[in-house]
Design a protein around this motif. Structure first.
Motif, PDB file in Angstrom:
ATOM      1  N   THR A 157       0.816  -1.219   0.000  1.00  0.00           N
ATOM      2  CA  THR A 157       0.000   0.000   0.000  1.00  0.00           C
ATOM      3  C   THR A 157       0.850   1.269   0.000  1.00  0.00           C
ATOM      4  OG1 THR A 157      -0.253  -0.358   2.391  1.00  0.00           O
ATOM      5  CG2 THR A 157      -2.099  -0.956   0.992  1.00  0.00           C
ATOM      6  N   PRO A 187      -2.866   3.074  -3.210  1.00  0.00           N
ATOM      7  CA  PRO A 187      -4.013   3.939  -3.520  1.00  0.00           C
ATOM      8  C   PRO A 187      -3.569   5.258  -4.140  1.00  0.00           C
ATOM      9  CG  PRO A 187      -3.518   4.007  -1.176  1.00  0.00           C
ATOM     10  CD  PRO A 187      -2.629   2.952  -1.761  1.00  0.00           C
ATOM     11  N   THR A 201      -2.656   8.309   2.112  1.00  0.00           N
ATOM     12  CA  THR A 201      -4.081   7.958   2.023  1.00  0.00           C
ATOM     13  C   THR A 201      -4.335   6.573   2.609  1.00  0.00           C
ATOM     14  OG1 THR A 201      -3.840   7.089  -0.231  1.00  0.00           O
ATOM     15  CG2 THR A 201      -4.420   9.398  -0.020  1.00  0.00           C
ATOM     16  N   ALA A 202      -3.361   5.669   2.487  1.00  0.00           N
ATOM     17  CA  ALA A 202      -3.504   4.361   3.141  1.00  0.00           C
ATOM     18  C   ALA A 202      -3.536   4.541   4.651  1.00  0.00           C
ATOM     19  CB  ALA A 202      -2.355   3.437   2.736  1.00  0.00           C
ATOM     20  N   ALA A 248      -6.832   5.665   5.701  1.00  0.00           N
ATOM     21  CA  ALA A 248      -7.783   4.546   5.727  1.00  0.00           C
ATOM     22  C   ALA A 248      -7.619   3.726   7.004  1.00  0.00           C
ATOM     23  CB  ALA A 248      -7.590   3.662   4.497  1.00  0.00           C
ATOM     24  N   ALA A 268     -10.061   5.613  -0.898  1.00  0.00           N
ATOM     25  CA  ALA A 268      -9.310   4.747   0.015  1.00  0.00           C
ATOM     26  C   ALA A 268     -10.176   4.283   1.175  1.00  0.00           C
ATOM     27  CB  ALA A 268      -8.077   5.482   0.534  1.00  0.00           C
TER      28      ALA A 268
END
Length: 397
Positions: free
Chosen positions: A40, A91, A97-98, A101, A217
């Motif tokens: 990721t 992503p 952004t991972a 999430a 995400a």
């Protein structure tokens, strides 16, 4: 004095069980965690930070819950969740952004304990679809050991041989012993090629990342990660404790694991949850005959995880220098049993086999639409097939 000694149960059994719980839990799946974080977008340093943060959070959470409730409640990181990440792609927006999430996942887990209807909503997701999604995500990872036979056969064959022998003789140690075999192979490779590692790089370190909340995400990573963690870790974890006569502190455990996940997310941790498979090591008879003292096994496991956190940096460096495909092979071997269980659960009910098959294939396909990964679409597709075909069939029958 003699009477007191005779009637007081020995502590060596729960203490030993706790050490074994932590060793098995850590060594059997840390390679999966590293693979998931790297997939990721994490750099080697960020993946190492994530492993360190997760290990410390698991240890602290176990110590807190076992001392407060005096039952053998143990935690772990989400191995199925890490496998889901390993089958995903980086992503849009990359690693931040991972991390965003992961933060959302932690909030959702904590909310599940605080808001009863959210837990009921998760429970309404058909179990065979959740298991089919997990099985599809695991398939590419479980293929890795056998694909590596074509590229590095001399390195992978000893690892598979050790895993097979240990699976037949001492199953719970099969993956840890396979890891030991892999580390031995890595050591031989270092010696043959004169590879040297800077001792300063072996120290554990944390790397902070500012989370970025991205809708794609959240849908493609956070929601599937939340579902698979709840369905494959938290709910079975409660069932394991119940099978040994203990009532899990459901809401406090979700609060601890959810908030713990949110805290470690900026450092790269993806999800903390109730332990499922390894929970039996501290809650079962191996932790001593006195059920009221088995919480000591959980406490020992928590302390052991904190010790392992200090060694996580060295493991990451050694694993990072391994030949390509070797560590992935160990991760795949670690997940074969989980995949077999998930496949069985996916197709056990004959009325749900079509939706299970579609979910499984979509999850395994690596599909990505609108920046949202295949795990989410697998659930959507499975639910659509169930609504279109299987409910009609059930009504007719």
């Amino acid at each position: 004095m003699h009477t007191s000694t005779a009637t007081r149960p020995s502590l060596h059994e729960p203490v030993l069980a706790g050490v074994v719980t932590a060793l098995v839990g850590f060594t059997s799946s840390f390679a999966v965690v590293l693979a998931g974080l790297r997939a990721t977008g994490a750099t080697p340093e960020q993946a190492a930070s994530g492993l360190l943060a997760l290990t410390a959070a698991v240890g602290l959470g176990i110590v807190l819950l076992s001392l407060r409730y005096r039952i053998p409640v143990t935690l772990s990181w989400s191995t199925p969740g890490a496998a889901l990440l390993a089958g995903a792609s980086v992503p849009d927006g990359g690693w931040p952004t991972a991390v965003g999430a992961f933060l959302v996942t932690g909030i959702l887990i904590a909310l599940t304990g605080a808001v009863p209807w959210l837990g009921r909503l998760v429970a309404r997701i058909p179990q065979h679809l959740a298991q089919a999604m997990l099985a599809g995500v695991l398939l590419p990872l479980c293929l890795a050991p056998f694909q590596s036979l074509g590229s590095i056969p001399l390195l992978v064959l000893p690892v598979i041989a050790v895993w097979l022998a240990a699976s037949a003789l001492i199953p719970k140690w099969a993956v840890p012993l396979a890891l030991v075999a892999a580390l031995a192979v890595i050591g031989v490779q270092f010696a043959l090629h004169g590879t040297r590692i800077d001792p300063a790089s072996l120290a554990p370190s944390l790397a902070f990342t500012v989370p970025v909340i991205d809708p794609a995400a959240v849908i493609g990573i956070a929601l599937p990660l939340y579902v698979v963690t709840m369905a494959s870790q938290n709910l079975p974890g409660v069932a394991v404790l119940s099978s040994f006569g203990y009532r899990a502190p459901w809401r406090p455990a979700l609060a601890v694991t959810g908030l713990g996940t949110a805290v470690v997310a900026p450092f790269g941790g993806h999800a903390v949850n109730l332990a499922a498979l390894s929970a039996a090591l501290s809650a079962g008879e191996g932790a001593g005959e006195d059920r009221d003292r088995r919480w000591i096994a959980a406490l020992t496991a928590g302390v052991s995880y904190l010790v392992l956190a200090g060694a996580s940096g060295a493991l990451v460096v050694v694993v990072g220098a391994a030949p390509a495909g070797l560590v992935e092979a160990v991760a795949g071997l670690a997940l074969i049993g989980t995949m077999a269980t998930a496949v069985t659960a996916s197709f056990r009910d004959t009325t749900g086999r079509m939706s299970g098959a579609v979910t499984f294939l979509l999850a395994a396909s690596g599909l990505s639409v609108l920046g949202i990964g295949g795990a989410f679409w697998a659930l959507v597709g499975g639910l659509a097939v169930q609504a279109a075909l299987e409910r009609k069939r059930a009504a007719v029958s």
